[in-house]
Design a protein around this motif. Sequence first.
Motif, PDB file in Angstrom:
ATOM      1  N   VAL A   1       0.342  -6.791  -0.947  1.00  0.00           N
ATOM      2  CA  VAL A   1       1.132  -5.956  -0.039  1.00  0.00           C
ATOM      3  C   VAL A   1       2.278  -6.804   0.511  1.00  0.00           C
ATOM      4  N   GLN A   2       3.499  -6.352   0.248  1.00  0.00           N
ATOM      5  CA  GLN A   2       4.655  -7.129   0.678  1.00  0.00           C
ATOM      6  C   GLN A   2       4.943  -6.931   2.163  1.00  0.00           C
ATOM      7  N   GLU A   3       5.061  -5.651   2.577  1.00  0.00           N
ATOM      8  CA  GLU A   3       5.326  -5.375   3.985  1.00  0.00           C
ATOM      9  C   GLU A   3       4.454  -4.245   4.537  1.00  0.00           C
ATOM     10  N   ARG A   4       4.374  -3.138   3.802  1.00  0.00           N
ATOM     11  CA  ARG A   4       3.677  -1.975   4.359  1.00  0.00           C
ATOM     12  C   ARG A   4       2.971  -1.194   3.247  1.00  0.00           C
ATOM     13  N   SER A   5       1.754  -0.778   3.545  1.00  0.00           N
ATOM     14  CA  SER A   5       0.936  -0.054   2.572  1.00  0.00           C
ATOM     15  C   SER A   5       0.592   1.332   3.096  1.00  0.00           C
ATOM     16  N   GLN A   6       0.259   2.218   2.163  1.00  0.00           N
ATOM     17  CA  GLN A   6      -0.270   3.534   2.510  1.00  0.00           C
ATOM     18  C   GLN A   6      -1.696   3.628   1.988  1.00  0.00           C
ATOM     19  N   HIS A   7      -2.593   4.160   2.820  1.00  0.00           N
ATOM     20  CA  HIS A   7      -4.004   4.241   2.459  1.00  0.00           C
ATOM     21  C   HIS A   7      -4.506   5.671   2.566  1.00  0.00           C
ATOM     22  N   LEU A   8      -5.280   6.093   1.578  1.00  0.00           N
ATOM     23  CA  LEU A   8      -6.015   7.346   1.670  1.00  0.00           C
ATOM     24  C   LEU A   8      -7.402   7.031   2.214  1.00  0.00           C
ATOM     25  N   SER A   9      -7.768   7.646   3.308  1.00  0.00           N
ATOM     26  CA  SER A   9      -9.032   7.359   3.987  1.00  0.00           C
ATOM     27  C   SER A   9      -9.890   8.610   3.991  1.00  0.00           C
ATOM     28  N   PHE A  10     -11.031   8.559   3.276  1.00  0.00           N
ATOM     29  CA  PHE A  10     -11.911   9.729   3.229  1.00  0.00           C
ATOM     30  C   PHE A  10     -13.378   9.333   3.138  1.00  0.00           C
ATOM     31  N   GLY A  11     -13.698   8.186   3.710  1.00  0.00           N
ATOM     32  CA  GLY A  11     -15.067   7.704   3.726  1.00  0.00           C
ATOM     33  C   GLY A  11     -15.100   6.271   4.205  1.00  0.00           C
ATOM     34  N   GLU A  12     -16.293   5.712   4.269  1.00  0.00           N
ATOM     35  CA  GLU A  12     -16.477   4.379   4.819  1.00  0.00           C
ATOM     36  C   GLU A  12     -15.676   3.309   4.087  1.00  0.00           C
ATOM     37  N   PHE A  13     -15.691   3.343   2.762  1.00  0.00           N
ATOM     38  CA  PHE A  13     -15.091   2.248   2.009  1.00  0.00           C
ATOM     39  C   PHE A  13     -13.581   2.405   1.848  1.00  0.00           C
TER      40      PHE A  13
ATOM     41  N   PRO B   1       0.038   0.005   8.683  1.00  0.00           N
ATOM     42  CA  PRO B   1      -0.040   0.830   7.477  1.00  0.00           C
ATOM     43  C   PRO B   1       0.054   2.317   7.793  1.00  0.00           C
ATOM     44  N   SER B   2       0.440   3.083   6.799  1.00  0.00           N
ATOM     45  CA  SER B   2       0.371   4.537   6.869  1.00  0.00           C
ATOM     46  C   SER B   2      -1.003   4.949   6.359  1.00  0.00           C
ATOM     47  N   VAL B   3      -1.703   5.786   7.119  1.00  0.00           N
ATOM     48  CA  VAL B   3      -3.050   6.213   6.744  1.00  0.00           C
ATOM     49  C   VAL B   3      -3.091   7.737   6.688  1.00  0.00           C
ATOM     50  N   ILE B   4      -3.497   8.286   5.554  1.00  0.00           N
ATOM     51  CA  ILE B   4      -3.672   9.726   5.383  1.00  0.00           C
ATOM     52  C   ILE B   4      -5.171   9.966   5.244  1.00  0.00           C
TER      53      ILE B   4
ATOM     54  N   TYR C   1       0.515   1.552  -2.548  1.00  0.00           N
ATOM     55  CA  TYR C   1      -0.280   2.751  -2.288  1.00  0.00           C
ATOM     56  C   TYR C   1      -1.729   2.451  -2.642  1.00  0.00           C
ATOM     57  N   ALA C   2      -2.614   2.548  -1.648  1.00  0.00           N
ATOM     58  CA  ALA C   2      -4.031   2.197  -1.839  1.00  0.00           C
ATOM     59  C   ALA C   2      -4.860   3.464  -2.016  1.00  0.00           C
ATOM     60  N   LEU C   3      -5.397   3.654  -3.208  1.00  0.00           N
ATOM     61  CA  LEU C   3      -6.203   4.814  -3.543  1.00  0.00           C
ATOM     62  C   LEU C   3      -7.650   4.378  -3.794  1.00  0.00           C
ATOM     63  N   THR C   4      -8.555   5.332  -3.777  1.00  0.00           N
ATOM     64  CA  THR C   4      -9.965   5.067  -4.084  1.00  0.00           C
ATOM     65  C   THR C   4     -10.411   6.051  -5.150  1.00  0.00           C
TER      66      THR C   4
END
Length: 417
Positions: free
Chosen positions: A89-101, A118-121, A140-143
């Motif tokens: 991550v250079q400066e800013r990340s986006q995360h999808l959050s839909f559970g513990e992990f 970070p941006s969290v959706i 962009y951080a996906l699971t």
Amino acid sequence: MTSILIPDSIKPKDGRFGSGPTKVRPEQTAALAAAPELGTSHRQPPVKALVRRVRSGLAELFDLPNGFVVSLGNGGTNAFWDAAAFGLVQERSQHLSFGEFSAKFASVTARAPWLKEPSVIATEPGTHPLPRAEAGIDAYALTHNETSTGVRMEIRRPAGADSGSLVLVDATSGAGALPVDPAEFDVYYFAPQKVFGADGGLWLALLSPAALARIDEIAAGGRYIPDFLSLKAAVDNSVKDQTLNTPAVSTIVLLATQIDWLLERGGLAWSQARTLRSAEILYSWAEDSQFATPFVSDPAMRSPVVGTIDFTDAVSAKATAAVLRDNGIVDIEPYHKLGRNQLRIGLFPAVEPDDVAALTACVDYVVERLALVHDGADQHHEHEQPEHGRQQPAWHLVHGFRVLLVVHGFCARLRGA
């Protein structure tokens, strides 16, 4: 807990249904017992050849294009989140959050003082959000599969994202069983204690040329990065078929054996088909049940590797799981932080689909007998109460067996009178 013995004739042949660590096949443990690499230097050719077997096997399994690198390091997925915060991550990340992990990586980048907030959706457990392009997001951080809830999502690059942004995919419980296109990600990382039936303590990552370039750029930019969490150091060692620090060679043996097994049977396509078959057995049973239902309401989001099944309030999933555990059927308890009256069942490729079918039969068997125990207590209490006001339990029939069992018990009591 009242003792309930499940007949051997309906039990699974193997009672391990954990979501991680998962079932280890006997062939893997046999390979481990015979492995000459155990107890030898990880810097010497035999262990390096073992690491090369893992790296080349994963490249084949995921059909990686030229230029991708399979890297590995010590510490598991939790360590990789920290390494990614330092080195991807250079400066800013986006995360999808839909559970513990999926929420954990977001918390890592939020605490990193060298990164922007970070941006969290987020969506509620049992569903997943979709990424959306945002200016200034470079990662962009996906699971791929949320292990805590049994939700899976398709991996797609967000349309309209800034040029040069990376897609980082946590695939810990999905890698090796869910379809994925390498064109849709830059980093696909996971640990070996799920699909690959090994022990934890290791992370693996499939890295695109763009991800490798980002790692080099950040490493050369002066940011402080601990050696243990340096992705640059991990990549440099991986291409030499080794790790920076001493690895658990036994884990690598188990991992290599499982990769070979998957490839021999048809690779990712075979693994997907096998887990889908197990998932169909489980979810169809739950949909037909009078006391169970799939937790994930949207079939497209239901995981084929981690099945979560809710129970009605009248049936205790905790009590059911406890009886099953006493009978050698283990690790189907729900994820503790989710706090639901449900079972969570690992459907990974090592699990036989026939064993999943047997598990559902055992759940029905236990629920029926727990109902009889419950009724016995209720009937004893009712003898002390007036006749008026009695109510039958709302779930008086479970798959049509309960009435028969009650009559049978009543007749037995008459014979003994």
